[in-house]
Structure formats: structure tokens, C-alpha cells
Design a protein around this motif. Structure first.
Motif: not given
Length: 130
Positions: A27-32, A123-130, A12-25
Motif C-alpha cells: 500500500v502506498v499513500e501519497v500526501s496532498g 492511494t495505490a496498491i502495488v500488484s504483482v505484474r505478470v 516543510w516536510e520536516a517542519k510539519v512532520g510528513y512524507s510525500r508518500a508512505v509505503r507499507i507492504g
């Protein structure tokens, strides 16, 4: 910025037109996310088990996006019966006790299938781990 779409492989991802998650920079957003694999609902009539399974699926999507549960800053939980909030909260706490993201839990009249009791976004914000 580069966009990374994460697929779970659900038809249904293709049928509805969504992704499980999207990362830009960073920031990661995870769908319902619900507790369903194919046509099978995991944890039928059990919001605790459904929550655990949905969160495990969210964790897998985060890993594919180069993130982890520790990067999650917000979750949104939709339940069909708020009187069972403690079961949902217990499962959420097992995943996030030490992380403690901001969260919201609200009751909705129904989800896409009557067997589904819980749907979760993250919602996740990927941080640099030291």
C-alpha cells in the motif's frame, strides 16, 4: 512490515512532520500534492495546469515507492472553485483515462496558499505484474 517514507525534499516536510508518500507492504499513500516547486506555483490561475503538475509529482512519488499510476485505486481532489471542475477533470482524465481509479472532487474554502487551486491525494496498491 517495513515502512518506506518517500521525501520530495520540500523543507516543510520536516517542519510539519510528513512524507510525500508512505509505503507499507503493498500500500502506498501519497500526501496532498499541489502544483508548487519551492516558492513558485506552476500554472498560476490555471487549474488544468496545476492538476497536471500535481499529478506528475504524484507519479514521481509513486515511482520512488516502487509503484506506478496503474496501481492507483483512489484519488481525492480538493479544488477552490468547483465551477472549474471540467478543467481539473480533463487533466485527471489524461493521467487516468485507462486506469479509472475511484475518485472524489470537493470544493474547499482555500488551500495553504491563495495561488493554489487544486490539491490531490492518491492511494495505490502495488500488484504483482505478470
Amino acid at each position: 512490515m517495513q515502512r518506506l517514507n518517500i521525501s520530495s525534499g520540500a523543507p516543510w516536510e520536516a517542519k510539519v512532520g510528513y512524507s510525500r508518500a508512505v509505503r507499507i507492504g503493498n500500500v502506498v499513500e501519497v500526501s496532498g500534492t499541489v502544483s508548487q516547486d519551492g516558492d513558485k506555483v506552476i500554472g498560476l490561475n490555471d487549474p488544468y495546469e496545476q492538476t497536471k503538475h500535481a499529478l506528475a509529482k504524484i507519479e514521481a512519488a509513486l515511482v520512488k515507492a516502487g509503484a506506478s499510476l496503474h496501481d492507483v485505486i483512489r484519488t481525492r481532489i480538493y479544488v477552490t472553485d468547483i465551477s472549474r471542475w471540467e478543467e481539473v477533470g480533463r487533466a485527471h482524465g489524461e493521467f487516468f483515462q485507462a486506469i479509472r481509479p475511484a475518485t472524489t472532487m470537493v470544493e474547499v474554502s482555500k488551500l495553504i496558499s491563495p495561488e493554489l487551486l487544486v490539491e490531490i491525494e492518491a492511494t495505490a496498491i502495488v500488484s504483482v505484474r505478470v
